[in-house]
Design a protein around this motif. Structure first.
Motif, mmCIF file in Angstrom:
data_model
loop_
_atom_site.group_PDB
_atom_site.id
_atom_site.type_symbol
_atom_site.label_atom_id
_atom_site.label_comp_id
_atom_site.label_asym_id
_atom_site.label_seq_id
_atom_site.Cartn_x
_atom_site.Cartn_y
_atom_site.Cartn_z
ATOM 1 N N VAL A 157 0.849 -1.197 0.000
ATOM 2 C CA VAL A 157 0.000 0.000 0.000
ATOM 3 C C VAL A 157 0.883 1.245 0.000
ATOM 4 O O VAL A 157 1.562 1.525 0.970
ATOM 5 N N GLY A 158 0.873 1.945 -1.102
ATOM 6 C CA GLY A 158 1.617 3.203 -1.185
ATOM 7 C C GLY A 158 3.097 3.002 -1.456
ATOM 8 O O GLY A 158 3.656 1.958 -1.135
ATOM 9 N N PRO A 159 3.717 4.022 -2.065
ATOM 10 C CA PRO A 159 5.133 3.893 -2.419
ATOM 11 C C PRO A 159 6.011 3.782 -1.173
ATOM 12 O O PRO A 159 5.761 4.435 -0.160
ATOM 13 N N GLY A 160 7.010 2.918 -1.256
ATOM 14 C CA GLY A 160 7.964 2.768 -0.156
ATOM 15 C C GLY A 160 7.456 1.954 1.010
ATOM 16 O O GLY A 160 8.199 1.701 1.963
ATOM 17 N N SER A 161 6.203 1.513 0.976
ATOM 18 C CA SER A 161 5.686 0.759 2.121
ATOM 19 C C SER A 161 6.154 -0.694 2.055
ATOM 20 O O SER A 161 6.517 -1.195 0.997
ATOM 21 N N VAL A 162 6.130 -1.336 3.180
ATOM 22 C CA VAL A 162 6.578 -2.721 3.264
ATOM 23 C C VAL A 162 5.354 -3.633 3.252
ATOM 24 O O VAL A 162 4.449 -3.470 4.063
ATOM 25 N N SER A 163 5.324 -4.554 2.319
ATOM 26 C CA SER A 163 4.165 -5.455 2.234
ATOM 27 C C SER A 163 4.490 -6.772 2.931
ATOM 28 O O SER A 163 5.636 -7.052 3.282
ATOM 29 N N SER A 164 3.450 -7.596 3.078
ATOM 30 C CA SER A 164 3.651 -8.892 3.731
ATOM 31 C C SER A 164 4.616 -9.762 2.920
ATOM 32 O O SER A 164 5.385 -10.533 3.486
ATOM 33 N N LEU A 165 4.592 -9.627 1.596
ATOM 34 C CA LEU A 165 5.539 -10.418 0.803
ATOM 35 C C LEU A 165 6.972 -9.934 0.982
ATOM 36 O O LEU A 165 7.916 -10.714 0.885
ATOM 37 N N ASP A 166 7.135 -8.630 1.261
ATOM 38 C CA ASP A 166 8.485 -8.141 1.584
ATOM 39 C C ASP A 166 8.996 -8.795 2.859
ATOM 40 O O ASP A 166 10.177 -9.126 2.968
#
Ligand SMILES: [Mn+2]
Length: 369
Positions: A134-143
């Motif tokens: 969600v949103g630029p630079g955010s960390v997702s669960s796959l990250d």
């Protein structure tokens, strides 16, 4: 249907377990259905282990929410660790530039080559619309899964003015696979980029004809309004197989695109997340076996998935005598009997799968106006 030639040495066959739309954490707070997605994900991983596949390929939406609960991430990591780590050697050689393939990851390397990890079955995944960062630079669960070495997260693209996809190149024996991934983008945007020729799909420099080209994406395949889907003909014609995530209906036989001469396989989801026809079909994963540019898709029926019986009653088409004094009683009786039949059917299917009465029945009712 696709086939493999006879008598091929197993060391030349690259076997991939293909699954999509696992939606971990869907309805996890529901007293009845809370365990469903975890049970089925465990079944998927167990099938991968039993069938001795070389890798697992996920077509997006591993998580149902872009911000899954801590419990959901914890259970996901525990399951992958249980089934995908260990001493069994991985038989695929990775040939492409990993720093390029995984450049959006904090550790841009394929996990099974990391000397600090002991991987037995590498998992490769793109993201879907549900587990989208969600949103630029955010960390997702796959990250998080990528940084912990559980998943090889590929196909993420952030430049919204153009797309360039370079394949993950892998080899097992004489079989060479070029695996293209494109994580979910808004359908309208991606359709426009294809239309404007702003999507580049790169090919290996040498011996292009020797590579089996497989493309995995997570987009609308069904026309859901103008330009809000991706047409098969937007994809490059040199592909051998397209794996289409996002559509939840499982289609166990791949479709042949006669114009572009490639197959399209739609694995479907491993859990029903909406009450519609497509979700009522049996759920499967597939074993994709590749030899050179031949391949075979073997569907494996999932046995932990709650059977889903769906039906519609159109009162106008039913033989109900509306001339009686209280027609509503007749309707009540008819509908009750019909739903009881559906419940009997669901109970029977649930019994054949040893699911001790777990099932979903949904019936819509159309009344004459
Ligand atoms: Mn989905």
């Amino acid at each position: 249907m696709t086939t493999l030639p006879d008598h091929i040495p197993p060391e030349d066959i690259l076997n991939i377990l293909v699954a999509s739309d696992v939606h971990l954490g869907y309805a996890e707070k529901d007293a009845c259905r809370g365990e469903d997605t975890y049970k089925t994900f465990e079944e998927v991983l167990r099938i991968a282990q039993e069938r001795n596949v070389d890798l697992i390929l996920l077509g997006g939406d591993l998580f149902h929410d872009s911000k899954p609960t801590q419990q959901c991430i914890h259970r996901c990591i525990s399951l992958i660790r249980k089934y995908c780590m260990g001493d069994r050697p991985v038989a695929i050689q990775f040939l492409s530039d990993q720093e390029k393939n995984f450049k959006h990851c904090s550790h841009p390397f394929v996990n099974y080559e990391d000397p600090n990890l002991n991987i037995s079955i590498p998992v490769f995944s793109i993201h879907g619309n549900h587990d989208d960062p969600v949103g630029p630079g955010s960390v997702s669960s796959l990250d998080l899964l990528s940084a912990s070495g559980m998943v090889n997260y590929f196909g993420k693209w952030t430049d919204l003015t153009r797309v360039e996809i370079s394949p993950l190149l892998m080899q097992k024996g004489v079989t060479r696979l070029a695996l293209y991934g494109l994580s979910h983008l808004k359908d309208e945007r991606l359709a426009r980029l294809f239309g404007d020729h702003r999507v580049t799909v790169l090919r290996p420099r040498e011996n292009q004809e020797e590579w089996c080209s497989v493309f995995v994406l997570h987009q609308n395949r069904v026309d859901r309004g103008p330009k809000s889907y991706i047409a098969e003909e937007m994809l490059p014609a040199f592909l051998d197989l397209v794996i289409w995530g996002h559509e939840h209906e499982c289609k166990i036989t791949p479709d042949w695109n006669d114009q572009y001469k490639f197959y399209v396989y739609q694995p479907g989801s491993t859990v029903a997340t909406s009450l519609c026809d497509g979700e009522a079909a049996d759920k499967h994963v597939a074993i994709l076996s590749i030899y050179k540019r031949h391949f075979r898709i073997t569907p494996v029926r999932l046995k932990t998935v709650r059977p889903f019986v769906l039906d519609t009653i159109v009162l106008a088409d039913c033989r109900i005598d509306f001339s009686t004094e209280k027609p509503s009683d007749e309707v009540q009786k008819y509908v009750t009997e019909h739903i009881e039949t559906l419940i009997d059917r669901a109970t029977y299917i649930s019994g054949t799968l040893n699911l001790s009465g777990r099932f979903t029945v949904f019936c819509s009712l159309f009344t004459p106006s």
